[in-house]
Scaffold this motif. Sequence first.
Motif, PDB file in Angstrom:
ATOM      1  N   ALA A   1       7.895  -5.529   0.060  1.00 52.69           N
ATOM      2  CA  ALA A   1       8.425  -6.673  -0.692  1.00 52.69           C
ATOM      3  C   ALA A   1       7.386  -7.247  -1.650  1.00 52.69           C
ATOM      4  CB  ALA A   1       8.927  -7.752   0.271  1.00 52.69           C
ATOM      5  N   GLY A   2       6.424  -6.423  -2.068  1.00 48.97           N
ATOM      6  CA  GLY A   2       5.452  -6.849  -3.063  1.00 48.97           C
ATOM      7  C   GLY A   2       4.430  -7.852  -2.581  1.00 48.97           C
ATOM      8  N   VAL A   3       4.185  -7.922  -1.263  1.00 46.05           N
ATOM      9  CA  VAL A   3       3.230  -8.880  -0.708  1.00 46.05           C
ATOM     10  C   VAL A   3       1.810  -8.318  -0.838  1.00 46.05           C
ATOM     11  CG1 VAL A   3       2.493 -10.068   1.398  1.00 46.05           C
ATOM     12  CG2 VAL A   3       4.923  -9.782   0.909  1.00 46.05           C
ATOM     13  N   PRO A   4       0.835  -9.106  -1.354  1.00 46.94           N
ATOM     14  CA  PRO A   4      -0.546  -8.622  -1.432  1.00 46.94           C
ATOM     15  C   PRO A   4      -1.101  -8.289  -0.047  1.00 46.94           C
ATOM     16  CG  PRO A   4      -0.265 -10.575  -2.791  1.00 46.94           C
ATOM     17  CD  PRO A   4       0.987 -10.442  -1.979  1.00 46.94           C
ATOM     18  N   VAL A   5      -1.735  -7.113   0.059  1.00 45.82           N
ATOM     19  CA  VAL A   5      -2.315  -6.679   1.329  1.00 45.82           C
ATOM     20  C   VAL A   5      -3.744  -6.205   1.096  1.00 45.82           C
ATOM     21  CG1 VAL A   5      -0.106  -6.043   2.374  1.00 45.82           C
ATOM     22  CG2 VAL A   5      -1.383  -4.340   1.035  1.00 45.82           C
ATOM     23  N   TRP A   6      -4.480  -6.034   2.194  1.00 52.27           N
ATOM     24  CA  TRP A   6      -5.880  -5.625   2.120  1.00 52.27           C
ATOM     25  C   TRP A   6      -6.024  -4.260   1.448  1.00 52.27           C
ATOM     26  CZ3 TRP A   6     -10.583  -7.218   2.015  1.00 52.27           C
ATOM     27  CH2 TRP A   6     -11.631  -6.340   2.258  1.00 52.27           C
ATOM     28  N   SER A   7      -5.229  -3.287   1.870  1.00 58.60           N
ATOM     29  CA  SER A   7      -5.247  -1.964   1.249  1.00 58.60           C
ATOM     30  C   SER A   7      -3.967  -1.247   1.631  1.00 58.60           C
ATOM     31  CB  SER A   7      -6.462  -1.148   1.706  1.00 58.60           C
ATOM     32  OG  SER A   7      -6.343  -0.784   3.064  1.00 58.60           O
TER      33      SER A   7
ATOM     34  N   PRO B   1     -20.241 -16.961  -2.501  1.00 58.17           N
ATOM     35  CA  PRO B   1     -18.792 -17.000  -2.281  1.00 58.17           C
ATOM     36  C   PRO B   1     -18.225 -15.603  -2.011  1.00 58.17           C
ATOM     37  CG  PRO B   1     -19.270 -17.126  -4.612  1.00 58.17           C
ATOM     38  CD  PRO B   1     -20.599 -17.151  -3.925  1.00 58.17           C
ATOM     39  N   GLY B   2     -17.060 -15.568  -1.367  1.00 61.70           N
ATOM     40  CA  GLY B   2     -16.423 -14.296  -1.072  1.00 61.70           C
ATOM     41  C   GLY B   2     -15.835 -13.657  -2.320  1.00 61.70           C
ATOM     42  N   ARG B   3     -15.891 -12.322  -2.362  1.00 59.81           N
ATOM     43  CA  ARG B   3     -15.295 -11.579  -3.475  1.00 59.81           C
ATOM     44  C   ARG B   3     -14.295 -10.576  -2.907  1.00 59.81           C
ATOM     45  NH1 ARG B   3     -20.790 -10.925  -4.775  1.00 59.81           N
ATOM     46  NH2 ARG B   3     -20.669  -8.722  -4.256  1.00 59.81           N
ATOM     47  N   LEU B   4     -13.093 -10.551  -3.481  1.00 56.57           N
ATOM     48  CA  LEU B   4     -12.095  -9.554  -3.103  1.00 56.57           C
ATOM     49  C   LEU B   4     -12.184  -8.431  -4.124  1.00 56.57           C
ATOM     50  CD1 LEU B   4      -9.825  -8.794  -1.176  1.00 56.57           C
ATOM     51  CD2 LEU B   4      -8.226  -9.985  -2.681  1.00 56.57           C
ATOM     52  N   LEU B   5     -12.727  -7.293  -3.682  1.00 51.88           N
ATOM     53  CA  LEU B   5     -12.978  -6.182  -4.598  1.00 51.88           C
ATOM     54  C   LEU B   5     -11.723  -5.346  -4.811  1.00 51.88           C
ATOM     55  CD1 LEU B   5     -16.427  -4.887  -3.237  1.00 51.88           C
ATOM     56  CD2 LEU B   5     -15.984  -6.714  -4.883  1.00 51.88           C
ATOM     57  N   PRO B   6     -11.574  -4.760  -6.009  1.00 47.38           N
ATOM     58  CA  PRO B   6     -10.488  -3.801  -6.209  1.00 47.38           C
ATOM     59  C   PRO B   6     -10.781  -2.531  -5.411  1.00 47.38           C
ATOM     60  CG  PRO B   6     -11.931  -3.878  -8.129  1.00 47.38           C
ATOM     61  CD  PRO B   6     -12.397  -4.954  -7.204  1.00 47.38           C
ATOM     62  N   PRO B   7      -9.734  -1.715  -5.132  1.00 50.71           N
ATOM     63  CA  PRO B   7      -8.363  -1.803  -5.665  1.00 50.71           C
ATOM     64  C   PRO B   7      -7.514  -2.819  -4.906  1.00 50.71           C
ATOM     65  CG  PRO B   7      -8.584   0.118  -4.239  1.00 50.71           C
ATOM     66  CD  PRO B   7      -9.958  -0.484  -4.337  1.00 50.71           C
TER      67      PRO B   7
END
Length: 569
Positions: A346-352, A334-340
């Motif tokens: 407007a507080g929208v999640p982005v890639w980096s 499965p895919g993993r979204l690594l930190p950071p």
Amino acid sequence: MSVIVIAHDDAGHVPDAVRSALAQGERVAEVIAVDDASGDGTGEVLDRIARKEPRVRVVHHTLNSGGCGTPRNTGLRLATAPWVMFLDSDDLLPPGAVDRLLAAATRHSADVVAGACVRREIPDGREVRWQPQLYETEALHEDTSAHPELLRDTVSVNKLYAREFLDRHHIRFPDGRFPYEDFVFTARVYAAAARLAVVPDPVYVWQVRRQARRLSISLARDTIGNWRSRVAAQRFAVHTLAHGGHGGLADAARVRFLEHDLRMYLRELPLRSAEYREAWWTDTRALLSGDPRMEQAVKSASAPARWAALTVLAAPHPPQDDGLRRLAALAGRPGRLLPPYALGRAGVPVWSEELPAELAGLEALTPCELPVTVDAEVTPGPRTRVDLTLHDLYGRLRAAGPESVDLELVDRATDRVGLSVRAAWTDAGEPVAGPGKDERHRHARWTARVDGLALAGLTASHPVAAWDVRARVRFRDGSVNETTVRALRPGLRRVAVPHARRLVVLLQPYATHDGSLAFRVAPGVRGALRIAGARAGRVLRDRLPARPDTAPSAPATPAPPVRPAGDPT
């Protein structure tokens, strides 16, 4: 029925392929073996078989076609039985395959019957079913155009075809040098609205030899020409479906390409040269942009494929180092979204922060679907310890309440769970931001320790067993997120563990190409020598000169001249 076997410079394997077809019994009326102008004696090997077996007919091309399509078309042109099946020279038909396919064809009055294809890794013997979800139970699909999920199986060799159906719809493979010819042939079958039956039984053994001196087309993915061939075949297949009046199937084929092909090449991108990465990135951006149907496919794809495609579109050049590893992890299965984890406007999640491609659809995923990251630090020894860290995703995991984790070691050859241990998560809070760090980079974490793992006692089906590590993260409401764990480098050292019965067991934790943790367990002196020999072989291969990185020639070329096999002497 007719079994069409194609071969080029494969004298060592083709006898086993032909024998596996003959062993199906008298229902195989003929085996048509097409030698595509081999130079290693393959033709002579086939002629010797034909002199002893009247059901074998050999055809020799005097010029090599450069691909698989032309010899298969030659076999189709010469076939006389009402049903045909294709077999590559280095693969096998398992016992009873033809009986099961023909029985289903009669039962359902089908044009095409498909069965499970098993990928067998050589030499370790690991077997994995190809697209298993399509072959769980017997079923009849009266019109393939109404079943876009079937497009996930692009393989042509695990299917039995009514020759009259292929002839009536003029369905043939692309001729000449046309890698991934199966994409086009399968699209033509689906566009013809075939009446297709599926059976859950294994009917084809696809033998994968990753250490072969000459890799098959599907394995030789380290040249940019290979990617361009795959894209060209995909476009041809989509065109076939769309112009056949099956726009829905064409859209499904685009999504399938993102879900499977794009993710597969992204996983391997960190292994490639800088020149390859740049060329691949440029080509892929061109593929993903400028076509409204492809843009819609990106929106329809699952989160990992969608985010990966949006990230490629947002960046003019491939990322370096950590950025590339993050993309490879996202493309994993499965895919993993690594930190950071960063937030955009407007507080929208982005890639980096540097590359603010929006992670569209994150808020709609359930805890089971989130691409969570679990890190692992390993302390190997007689009682191996694994320290785990679970990273939150924009507050989604904290809201779900992680409670425990099942750490499982799975035999890669059999998919059997050899060891499973449960541990509780401990809330580790949020890391303190350093000087100048934005508060947006802080996220919750949980830790767990799995101690006392007696890995030396694991028993497996192979002398040097590979054990993949899975984590089943359990939440407060009883839901479970299953993922692999990321191997952190400091603990990846090889150790020799004393063992009462085996004297010594060599234990080697390592990171797979997408960064996942795995273990090699080699019992006894013999097993240790196998690991040392395999390592020496990898070092030697790495020192060999790379193959030229060129794109293939134009796909369509005339069929080569054909001469019949000589009379027995």
